[in-house]
Design a protein around this motif. Structure first.
Motif, PDB file in Angstrom:
ATOM      1  N   THR A 115      -3.760   1.693   6.063  1.00 48.23           N
ATOM      2  CA  THR A 115      -2.441   1.077   6.252  1.00 48.23           C
ATOM      3  C   THR A 115      -2.578  -0.311   6.887  1.00 48.23           C
ATOM      4  O   THR A 115      -1.968  -1.286   6.417  1.00 48.23           O
ATOM      5  N   THR A 155      -1.723  -7.480   1.959  1.00 45.17           N
ATOM      6  CA  THR A 155      -0.528  -7.654   1.118  1.00 45.17           C
ATOM      7  C   THR A 155       0.525  -8.505   1.839  1.00 45.17           C
ATOM      8  O   THR A 155       1.698  -8.464   1.490  1.00 45.17           O
ATOM      9  N   THR A 208       7.775  -5.261   0.760  1.00 44.73           N
ATOM     10  CA  THR A 208       7.174  -4.715   1.984  1.00 44.73           C
ATOM     11  C   THR A 208       6.732  -3.260   1.805  1.00 44.73           C
ATOM     12  O   THR A 208       5.839  -2.792   2.504  1.00 44.73           O
ATOM     13  N   TYR A 209       7.369  -2.562   0.870  1.00 46.87           N
ATOM     14  CA  TYR A 209       6.988  -1.155   0.697  1.00 46.87           C
ATOM     15  C   TYR A 209       5.634  -0.984   0.013  1.00 46.87           C
ATOM     16  O   TYR A 209       5.106   0.124  -0.075  1.00 46.87           O
ATOM     17  N   VAL A 210       5.040  -2.065  -0.480  1.00 43.84           N
ATOM     18  CA  VAL A 210       3.775  -1.971  -1.229  1.00 43.84           C
ATOM     19  C   VAL A 210       2.635  -1.401  -0.371  1.00 43.84           C
ATOM     20  O   VAL A 210       1.732  -0.740  -0.865  1.00 43.84           O
ATOM     21  N   THR A 211       2.729  -1.645   0.959  1.00 44.06           N
ATOM     22  CA  THR A 211       1.694  -1.101   1.862  1.00 44.06           C
ATOM     23  C   THR A 211       1.639   0.418   1.763  1.00 44.06           C
ATOM     24  O   THR A 211       0.575   1.015   1.594  1.00 44.06           O
ATOM     25  N   GLY A 212       2.793   1.062   1.856  1.00 49.73           N
ATOM     26  CA  GLY A 212       2.859   2.536   1.761  1.00 49.73           C
ATOM     27  C   GLY A 212       2.379   3.019   0.409  1.00 49.73           C
ATOM     28  O   GLY A 212       1.643   4.013   0.313  1.00 49.73           O
ATOM     29  N   LEU A 213       2.798   2.294  -0.637  1.00 56.74           N
ATOM     30  CA  LEU A 213       2.441   2.698  -2.002  1.00 56.74           C
ATOM     31  C   LEU A 213       0.920   2.666  -2.210  1.00 56.74           C
ATOM     32  O   LEU A 213       0.314   3.618  -2.706  1.00 56.74           O
ATOM     33  N   ASP A 245       9.927   1.116   5.604  1.00 55.36           N
ATOM     34  CA  ASP A 245       9.254   0.503   4.448  1.00 55.36           C
ATOM     35  C   ASP A 245       8.068   1.349   4.009  1.00 55.36           C
ATOM     36  O   ASP A 245       7.803   1.518   2.810  1.00 55.36           O
ATOM     37  N   TYR A 246       7.350   1.874   5.013  1.00 60.83           N
ATOM     38  CA  TYR A 246       6.174   2.709   4.712  1.00 60.83           C
ATOM     39  C   TYR A 246       6.609   3.971   3.957  1.00 60.83           C
ATOM     40  O   TYR A 246       6.029   4.322   2.926  1.00 60.83           O
ATOM     41  N   GLY A 266       7.533   3.172   0.441  1.00 62.36           N
ATOM     42  CA  GLY A 266       6.321   2.967  -0.372  1.00 62.36           C
ATOM     43  C   GLY A 266       5.664   4.282  -0.756  1.00 62.36           C
ATOM     44  O   GLY A 266       5.178   4.447  -1.877  1.00 62.36           O
ATOM     45  N   TYR A 308       7.726   5.692  -3.554  1.00 67.64           N
ATOM     46  CA  TYR A 308       7.975   4.840  -4.711  1.00 67.64           C
ATOM     47  C   TYR A 308       6.971   5.106  -5.856  1.00 67.64           C
ATOM     48  O   TYR A 308       5.762   5.154  -5.621  1.00 67.64           O
TER      49      TYR A 308
END
Lengths: 245, 256
Positions: free
Chosen positions: A58, A65, A72-77, A171-172, A175, A178
């Protein structure tokens, strides 16, 4: 000893391993024991490593990223997919190859040099089947459980690190949810079962053909871990190509 | 009875056993003796089937072991008990579980009778109150006794002992020797003992086979060994001053 000799001896050993057990009730009892020894005892290290790796992935993703063009959700994804696709199957199995593989090789190797395997043979027991079959079945059954635990705790590890302020927990979570592809879990479990077979059978092979003394058992144990790790990495490429491409 | 006929065994072209023939009788303690590297362990392992002989026959009561199918060998193994040099007890099992193991795998006895049989065998080797202990928790002599109990639990016809006294003090070694001999007589077992302990030879050598450089060099018993003029045998058996004196006294007594 060359590769062909190893493959031949390994195949002969596996032929003995997969013969019908002399007594099914004893084999089932052994399988339960091995599930506990190889699987349940590995749960602690699985959870600890997964939490920390989840956190680190993470953090790395936040750094890599940090671009206004990326949501911002791309980190979780990315954390989720990294854990699901590679860490919780391949990397976890590489770690378990060290723990479980060395355990199996040293246990069977010690039995070999202290003549316990000869004792089984003299009694008329199919030693490869009695010793190795329960280990292979037990580990192949329990590894999916370890993988699921690893996925879950890895994602929890990533979530915990969001409270340090590097990224918003919401956001996490977004992700993580998502574009989720459930097949990734199935793929990961299939891979891990194949890796479990590699770890147990290759380690048992090196233990079974140990000879000499304590030093040689140590060498067998090292060879078991090194070679099962290499085979896992090779199969990882093949399986990824087969299942995802 | 076990008969070995013209047995040869080679490893990578090196001949370790050269045309060995011998007869091992039932109800007797048959000892194979020889210097380290003489081929006595290879002979015993060939008789049991751990090594495959290069040529020759091994007959278990006239059944040719070298020509047996896999199933026949498996059936024969249940008539065989073996006491290993290092006892070879299963570390992960208690004393009781070690002795019960052959019963669980092969016995036709009802399950309820297993405990009685285990206790009988442990009592027979004079081992009491050790049932729940693990091999690592008992002495070397006790481990040998457990191994003997495990070897006799299926009432074998043939008993093999590889260096049964190694690592034991002289007193315990005699106890183990006597125990093996008693069991051999009591159950009329064909017992083959591989040893280089000369105390054992003098104590329980009903039949002694001397192997030298892979060949049968001498055959006799514990009494006839004193009269032998075999140079290699005398070098081995009467190597110590104590045994030289024993031989001298024996020959003096015989003359007078």
């Amino acid at each position: 000893m060359n590769l062909i000799t190893h493959v031949g001896r390994y195949s002969q050993l596996m032929t003995g391993v997969f013969k019908k057990p002399d007594k099914w009730n004893i084999t089932l009892r052994q399988i339960v024991k091995e599930i506990n020894k190889l699987g349940i005892d590995s749960l602690g290290i699985t959870i600890i490593i997964s939490v920390f790796i989840g956190s680190v992935i993470t953090l790395q993703m936040v750094l890599n990223t940090a671009n206004p063009l990326l949501p911002t959700y791309v980190t979780g994804l990315v954390t989720r997919d990294t854990l699901l696709l590679e860490f919780s199957s391949t990397i976890l199995c590489l770690i378990l190859a060290g723990k479980v593989g060395s355990n199996i090789a040293s246990e069977i190797g010690t039995m070999r040099i202290t003549e316990q395997i000869d004792a089984l043979k003299i009694m008329g027991v199919n030693a490869p089947n009695y010793l190795i079959f329960p280990k292979i079945i037990a580990f192949c059954l329990i590894v999916p459980v370890l993988v699921i635990f690893s996925m879950f705790t890895g994602i929890v590890g990533g979530y915990i690190i969001t409270y340090t302020g590097v990224i918003s927990p919401n956001d996490y979570i977004l992700g993580i949810q998502y574009a989720f592809i459930p097949y990734y879990i199935v793929y990961s479990i299939i891979k891990s079962v194949i890796f479990a077979f590699i770890i147990t059978s290759v380690s048992a092979y090196y233990g079974y053909f140990s000879y000499g003394g304590a030093l040689d058992v140590g060498k067998s144990s090292t060879n078991a871990v090194v070679n099962s790790s290499i085979i896992i990495l090779l199969f990882n490429v093949l399986l990824t190509d087969l299942f995802l491409m | 009875m076990i008969e070995v006929k013209n047995v040869c065994k080679s490893f990578d072209g090196v001949e370790v056993l050269k045309n060995v023939s011998a007869l091992f009788h039932a109800g007797k303690t048959n000892l194979i003796i020889g210097q380290s590297g003489s081929g006595k362990t290879v002979l015993m392992k060939s008789i049991i089937g751990i090594h495959h002989v290069t040529s020759g026959q091994i007959l278990y009561n006239n059944r040719d072991f070298t020509a047996m199918s896999g199933d026949e060998v498996k059936a024969l193994r249940q008539e065989v008990g073996m006491l290993f040099q290092g006892s070879a007890l299963f570390d992960s099992m208690t004393v009781e579980e070690n002795v019960r193991f052959p019963l669980e795998m092969f016995s036709n006895l009802p399950k309820e009778a297993w405990d009685d049989r285990v206790n009988f065998c442990l009592n027979r080797v004079n081992l009491h109150n050790a049932n729940k202990l693990f091999p690592s928790e008992i002495s070397g002599g006790m481990q040998k006794r457990v191994a003997i109990a495990r070897a006799i639990v299926l009432q074998p016809t043939y008993l093999f002992c590889d260096e049964p006294n190694s690592g034991l003090d002289p007193k315990t070694a005699i106890v183990i020797d006597q125990l093996i001999q008693e069991i051999t007589y009591e159950y009329n077992i064909t017992t083959i003992i591989n040893t280089h302990d000369m105390n054992s030879v003098m104590e329980i050598g009903d039949h002694v086979l001397f192997i030298n450089k892979g060949e049968k060099s001498w055959e006799g018993n514990k009494d006839s060994i004193f009269e032998s003029d075999n140079e290699y045998l005398n070098d081995l058996v009467f190597a110590s001053d104590l045994f030289k004196k024993i031989k001298k006294n024996h020959l003096l007594n015989k003359r007078t």
